[in-house]
Design a protein around this motif. Structure first.
Motif, PDB file in Angstrom:
ATOM      1  N   LYS A 173       0.823  -1.204   0.000  1.00 51.33           N
ATOM      2  CA  LYS A 173       0.000   0.000   0.000  1.00 51.33           C
ATOM      3  C   LYS A 173       0.864   1.263   0.000  1.00 51.33           C
ATOM      4  N   ILE A 174       0.441   2.238  -0.814  1.00 53.41           N
ATOM      5  CA  ILE A 174       1.182   3.481  -1.018  1.00 53.41           C
ATOM      6  C   ILE A 174       0.234   4.664  -0.829  1.00 53.41           C
ATOM      7  N   SER A 175       0.737   5.722  -0.182  1.00 54.69           N
ATOM      8  CA  SER A 175      -0.086   6.922  -0.012  1.00 54.69           C
ATOM      9  C   SER A 175       0.724   8.180  -0.298  1.00 54.69           C
ATOM     10  N   PHE A 176       0.012   9.249  -0.659  1.00 52.62           N
ATOM     11  CA  PHE A 176       0.593  10.576  -0.856  1.00 52.62           C
ATOM     12  C   PHE A 176      -0.229  11.587  -0.058  1.00 52.62           C
ATOM     13  N   SER A 177       0.400  12.257   0.887  1.00 47.96           N
ATOM     14  CA  SER A 177      -0.272  13.312   1.643  1.00 47.96           C
ATOM     15  C   SER A 177       0.032  14.665   1.025  1.00 47.96           C
ATOM     16  N   SER A 178      -0.909  15.593   1.173  1.00 52.10           N
ATOM     17  CA  SER A 178      -0.734  16.900   0.539  1.00 52.10           C
ATOM     18  C   SER A 178       0.121  17.847   1.364  1.00 52.10           C
ATOM     19  N   SER A 179       0.278  17.547   2.668  1.00 50.40           N
ATOM     20  CA  SER A 179       1.066  18.425   3.536  1.00 50.40           C
ATOM     21  C   SER A 179       1.521  17.635   4.756  1.00 50.40           C
ATOM     22  N   ASP A 180       2.195  18.313   5.666  1.00 53.29           N
ATOM     23  CA  ASP A 180       2.656  17.662   6.895  1.00 53.29           C
ATOM     24  C   ASP A 180       1.509  17.279   7.819  1.00 53.29           C
ATOM     25  N   ASP A 181       0.311  17.742   7.541  1.00 50.45           N
ATOM     26  CA  ASP A 181      -0.845  17.269   8.310  1.00 50.45           C
ATOM     27  C   ASP A 181      -1.068  15.771   8.100  1.00 50.45           C
ATOM     28  N   ASP A 182      -0.490  15.240   7.019  1.00 51.90           N
ATOM     29  CA  ASP A 182      -0.501  13.804   6.729  1.00 51.90           C
ATOM     30  C   ASP A 182      -1.903  13.206   6.757  1.00 51.90           C
ATOM     31  N   THR A 183      -2.794  13.817   6.018  1.00 51.28           N
ATOM     32  CA  THR A 183      -4.176  13.349   5.990  1.00 51.28           C
ATOM     33  C   THR A 183      -4.361  12.061   5.191  1.00 51.28           C
ATOM     34  N   ALA A 184      -3.308  11.585   4.526  1.00 46.62           N
ATOM     35  CA  ALA A 184      -3.369  10.282   3.857  1.00 46.62           C
ATOM     36  C   ALA A 184      -2.696   9.190   4.695  1.00 46.62           C
ATOM     37  N   PHE A 185      -2.280   9.540   5.905  1.00 48.10           N
ATOM     38  CA  PHE A 185      -1.766   8.570   6.880  1.00 48.10           C
ATOM     39  C   PHE A 185      -0.546   7.805   6.360  1.00 48.10           C
ATOM     40  N   HIS A 189       1.412   3.087   6.014  1.00 48.89           N
ATOM     41  CA  HIS A 189       1.564   2.546   4.674  1.00 48.89           C
ATOM     42  C   HIS A 189       2.937   1.891   4.475  1.00 48.89           C
ATOM     43  N   ASP A 190       2.978   0.963   3.525  1.00 49.75           N
ATOM     44  CA  ASP A 190       4.262   0.362   3.168  1.00 49.75           C
ATOM     45  C   ASP A 190       5.215   1.438   2.664  1.00 49.75           C
ATOM     46  N   LEU A 191       4.691   2.338   1.846  1.00 45.42           N
ATOM     47  CA  LEU A 191       5.426   3.541   1.455  1.00 45.42           C
ATOM     48  C   LEU A 191       4.479   4.728   1.537  1.00 45.42           C
ATOM     49  N   GLY A 192       4.891   5.768   2.248  1.00 44.60           N
ATOM     50  CA  GLY A 192       4.104   6.986   2.336  1.00 44.60           C
ATOM     51  C   GLY A 192       4.946   8.186   1.950  1.00 44.60           C
ATOM     52  N   PHE A 193       4.371   9.080   1.160  1.00 49.50           N
ATOM     53  CA  PHE A 193       5.109  10.224   0.633  1.00 49.50           C
ATOM     54  C   PHE A 193       4.482  11.531   1.112  1.00 49.50           C
ATOM     55  N   LEU A 194       5.338  12.416   1.657  1.00 45.64           N
ATOM     56  CA  LEU A 194       4.905  13.746   2.086  1.00 45.64           C
ATOM     57  C   LEU A 194       5.717  14.792   1.327  1.00 45.64           C
ATOM     58  N   PRO A 195       5.073  15.780   0.715  1.00 43.26           N
ATOM     59  CA  PRO A 195       5.767  16.700  -0.197  1.00 43.26           C
ATOM     60  C   PRO A 195       6.720  17.639   0.523  1.00 43.26           C
ATOM     61  N   ARG A 196       7.839  17.907  -0.148  1.00 43.38           N
ATOM     62  CA  ARG A 196       8.874  18.805   0.369  1.00 43.38           C
ATOM     63  C   ARG A 196       9.423  19.653  -0.783  1.00 43.38           C
ATOM     64  N   LYS A 231      13.050  10.589  -8.336  1.00 42.98           N
ATOM     65  CA  LYS A 231      13.547   9.325  -7.781  1.00 42.98           C
ATOM     66  C   LYS A 231      12.463   8.496  -7.092  1.00 42.98           C
ATOM     67  N   ILE A 232      11.248   9.039  -6.955  1.00 41.48           N
ATOM     68  CA  ILE A 232      10.252   8.300  -6.169  1.00 41.48           C
ATOM     69  C   ILE A 232       9.786   7.025  -6.870  1.00 41.48           C
ATOM     70  N   ILE A 233       9.641   7.058  -8.198  1.00 45.88           N
ATOM     71  CA  ILE A 233       9.245   5.846  -8.930  1.00 45.88           C
ATOM     72  C   ILE A 233      10.368   4.807  -8.903  1.00 45.88           C
ATOM     73  N   PRO A 234      11.622   5.181  -9.224  1.00 48.66           N
ATOM     74  CA  PRO A 234      12.702   4.189  -9.132  1.00 48.66           C
ATOM     75  C   PRO A 234      12.869   3.602  -7.733  1.00 48.66           C
ATOM     76  N   PHE A 235      12.759   4.431  -6.702  1.00 51.60           N
ATOM     77  CA  PHE A 235      12.896   3.911  -5.341  1.00 51.60           C
ATOM     78  C   PHE A 235      11.772   2.931  -5.014  1.00 51.60           C
ATOM     79  N   THR A 236      10.562   3.287  -5.401  1.00 52.17           N
ATOM     80  CA  THR A 236       9.421   2.392  -5.158  1.00 52.17           C
ATOM     81  C   THR A 236       9.621   1.069  -5.878  1.00 52.17           C
ATOM     82  N   GLU A 237      10.093   1.128  -7.116  1.00 54.00           N
ATOM     83  CA  GLU A 237      10.343  -0.108  -7.864  1.00 54.00           C
ATOM     84  C   GLU A 237      11.402  -0.960  -7.172  1.00 54.00           C
ATOM     85  N   ALA A 238      12.456  -0.325  -6.686  1.00 54.29           N
ATOM     86  CA  ALA A 238      13.524  -1.072  -6.012  1.00 54.29           C
ATOM     87  C   ALA A 238      12.998  -1.760  -4.753  1.00 54.29           C
TER      88      ALA A 238
END
Length: 705
Positions: A173-185, A189-196, A231-238
């Motif tokens: 399971k993978i998630s993307f949150s829109s901010s540090d509020d991390d509303t996508a939890f 998740h196995d991989l969770g991404f927070l924007p920077r 790098k997020i797609i290559p890292f996820t694939e790895a």
């Protein structure tokens, strides 16, 4: 089962059309007894077809990346639910929509109709990358550094049908949150991404790794504080390649990625991911930031806004369900939906309302509601009136009164006791006895029908999951396990709930009253529920609820589950959250043939990395088949490689030019070029041929003896 073929003629994607034809073919082979039922289960789950608690019917999980759904797509799903299912659309905590009571034989036709509006069921279930979720506010969130929507969508597209993640040990399971509020939890998740955005102004993500709920919840660890967007797609694939190779496959309860990370440690997992660099299809992957169409608001001219019939309710709705977008002059409006259910007729009406007063794109929320976007201020009262007319303007979105619950015993094989009717009973208690709690968005109540946490009880302030309990005579009662103190803190950090006590299910409303009254009486001004839980301690809550767990005072209704009229009967069945591998030598050889055939197709399309991975999978399948001839059943792919070396190569029963590990793992030592793909696939095919010869000779020797 033939009428669906006419629907395929309208599809512009030959890959999708072939996928649907393959499903129809496999269903026929299954009906004819030519495919083992467990193997067929694996195949249908990867197409979003999930066996229900009721025999002979299926749940169809419709995959909506980042919960994104247009009004046109909603009408399509509603029409399909009318024709093929139970005339209901169920929104899930993974931003999918599920429809129930579907005939297996009609699933290819149903899938073809969905694809007419670019909707898929592929990899919505099974041991695959599940739906990629995202904050429902992504793209309109005033707090976001940038819109994560295209990143989530590209991730979905990249791994859909990708050979590296078709037959993993468990789901991912993978998630993307829109901010540090991390509303996508991200933390579950196995991989969770927070924007920077770094000091150079470059986009990237903080990457969380190895989280998960279920019976043994884990909070994710930090893999990167900043990983460049390319790098997020290559890292996820790895990471997926590492999980596929090293992940557990025999012990289902230990097969999630979080357990692999716990076993190996973060440093080792990251090192193994780095070893996969050469094999990656793309060393960098530039996200198309414009891959999704621009959202546009309705241009319908509105008359004078009607005054709400209930001004108090409208004020509450505006305060709890309406948010201001970062786009000036627009609002988002949340729709609170009990149990995530919406009839197909209501869904069509809802789509009409959205078209009239907002943008045509909505988002399914992680708490089973909907977010309407791009509503102009002057349209709010019009929208409220239209929603209120059909019961969709209830205040209290994402509050104590907005309870999340999985379908539970209504359809799921794994459910132990009811989760839906108890949810409605608890909402009634809040609505009638604690109306002021509609403004409390700190405490979240979440309910699952079993420990597996589809209702996300493991991260709730007040969590409940289905269970059983026995009285002194040994009679079984439906029960609820009460968990407290979990949730997402204001800084975005996640907290896992603590188990407190098990009580009879019918005492759930009394437990809620005790908990809310206790919080009201003893909490300090402004004290959040998690802080209160930490301050007074677990024993305080155990003592508070202990009388409800006392079975010396049971009454006849305690033996009856919510929504039933008879004494509780424990239903047991094999869960379908993961596919089961078929340990039959002939089947595995056949699958190796199939994988090499897929490799050939990928090679001809110049998809060399995909071709090589299919060849790798054929190596593993063939070696596993050979080990089964000696009743050896490895639990991971790397163990297959090592055991084959030990039992066949080291004993000189099978001749290879070098160690089997060196032969197979050339995959991550070489770039995925045409030359290497040719060499690797030829070697994999040769290995399969030699294994068949060995097997035939061994069988002949047994017969002669």
């Amino acid at each position: 089962m033939q009428s669906f073929r006419t629907e395929l003629e309208d599809l512009n994607n030959p890959v999708v059309a072939q996928d649907i034809l393959d499903l129809e073919k496999k269903i026929r082979l299954f009906r004819d007894g030519k495919i083992d039922s467990d193997k067929f289960r694996s195949l249908r789950l990867a197409r979003g077809i999930y066996g229900q608690r009721q025999p002979g019917v299926q749940m169809i999980r419709i995959k909506l990346p980042l919960g994104r759904i247009s009004t046109k797509q909603m009408r399509r799903i509603a029409d399909i639910s009318d024709e093929y299912a139970s005339k209901n659309l169920h929104a899930t905590t993974r931003q999918d929509i599920q429809i129930h009571f579907v005939s297996l034989d009609r699933t290819p036709e149903l899938w073809a109709l969905l694809e007419k509006d670019q909707i898929t069921t592929r990899e919505a279930c099974g041991n695959t990358v599940r739906n990629v979720t995202a904050s429902d506010l992504a793209g309109i969130d005033p707090k976001e550094p940038f819109d994560v929507s295209p990143y989530a969508y590209e991730t979905f597209q990249y791994f859909l049908r990708n050979p590296i993640c078709q037959e993993m040990g468990r789901k991912f399971k993978i998630s993307f949150s829109s901010s540090d509020d991390d509303t996508a939890f991200s933390f579950i998740h196995d991989l969770g991404f927070l924007p920077r955005i770094n000091e150079q102004g470059e986009r990237g993500f903080k990457v969380m790794i190895g989280g998960g709920l279920g019976a043994n919840p884990y909070l994710a660890q930090v893999a990167y504080e900043f990983l460049h967007e390319d790098k997020i797609i290559p890292f996820t694939e790895a990471i997926l390649r590492v999980f596929d190779r090293y992940g557990e496959r025999n012990r289902r309860m230990k097969a999630r990625f979080k357990f692999l990370l716990d076993d190996l440690g973060l440093e080792k997992v990251m090192a193994l991911a780095e070893e996969e660099t050469n094999a990656l299809k793309s060393k960098t992957y530039v996200i198309n930031r414009n891959i999704l169409p621009e959202e546009t608001p309705s241009t319908i001219q509105l008359g004078e806004a009607p005054e709400p019939a209930d001004a108090v309710k409208y004020a509450r709705w505006y305060k709890t369900n309406v948010v201001t977008q970062k786009q000036e002059g627009f609002h988002g409006v949340y729709v609170k939906l009990p149990l995530g259910n919406m009839s197909s007729n209501l869904a069509r009406y809802f789509a009409d309302i959205v078209d009239q007063f907002a943008g045509a794109e909505m988002r399914v929320t992680v708490n089973q509601g909907y977010l309407i976007r791009y509503v102009r201020p002057e349209a709010l009262k019009h929208l409220y009136a239209a929603l209120d007319k059909v019961g969709l303007a209830e205040p209290g979105f994402d509050s104590v009164a907005d309870i999340t619950a999985c379908p539970g015993t209504e359809s799921c094989n794994l459910a132990i006791s009811d989760s839906t009717n108890i949810s409605l009973a608890l909402e009634k208690v809040i609505r009638e006895e604690y109306p002021e709690m509609v403004h409390n968005t700190d405490i979240k109540i979440k309910i699952s029908g079993c420990p597996n946490s589809c209702g996300q009880h493991g991260l709730a302030g007040i969590g409940l999951h289905g269970s059983t309990i026995k009285d002194k005579q040994g009679k079984v009662l439906p029960a609820l396990v009460v968990l407290l103190g979990g949730g997402k803190l204001k800084n975005g950090d996640g907290i896992i709930s603590d188990k407190i006590i098990k009580i009879p299910s019918k005492r759930g409303p009394d437990a809620l009253r005790l908990l809310l009254d206790d919080y009201e009486a003893n909490s300090q001004d402004g004290e959040y529920y998690h802080d209160y839980f930490l301050r007074v301690g677990r024993n305080h809550f155990y003592t508070l609820l202990k009388p409800l767990g006392d079975l010396t005072s049971v009454v006849p209704t305690d033996y009856i589950d919510w929504g039933e009229d008879h004494n509780f009967i424990l239903h047991t069945a094999v869960g379908e959250c993961a596919a089961i591998m078929i340990d039959l030598v002939a089947t595995l050889f056949f699958e190796s043939d199939e994988k090499l055939e897929w490799a050939g197709k990928a090679f001809r399309q110049q998809h060399y990395a995909d071709a090589i991975y299919h060849g790798y999978s054929a190596y593993i399948n063939t070696a596993k088949a050979m080990l089964l001839t000696r009743d050896i059943k490895p639990s991971t792919q790397i163990q297959v490689i090592n055991d084959f070396q030990k039992h066949f190569v080291d004993t000189q029963a099978f001749s290879l030019p070098e160690s089997f590990k060196d032969v197979v793992l050339r995959i991550n030592k070489n770039e995925p070029t045409a030359a290497f793909a040719t060499e690797y696939l030829e070697a994999s095919a040769k290995f399969l041929g030699e294994a068949r010869v060995y097997r035939e000779a061994a069988d002949k020797e047994v017969v002669e003896k």
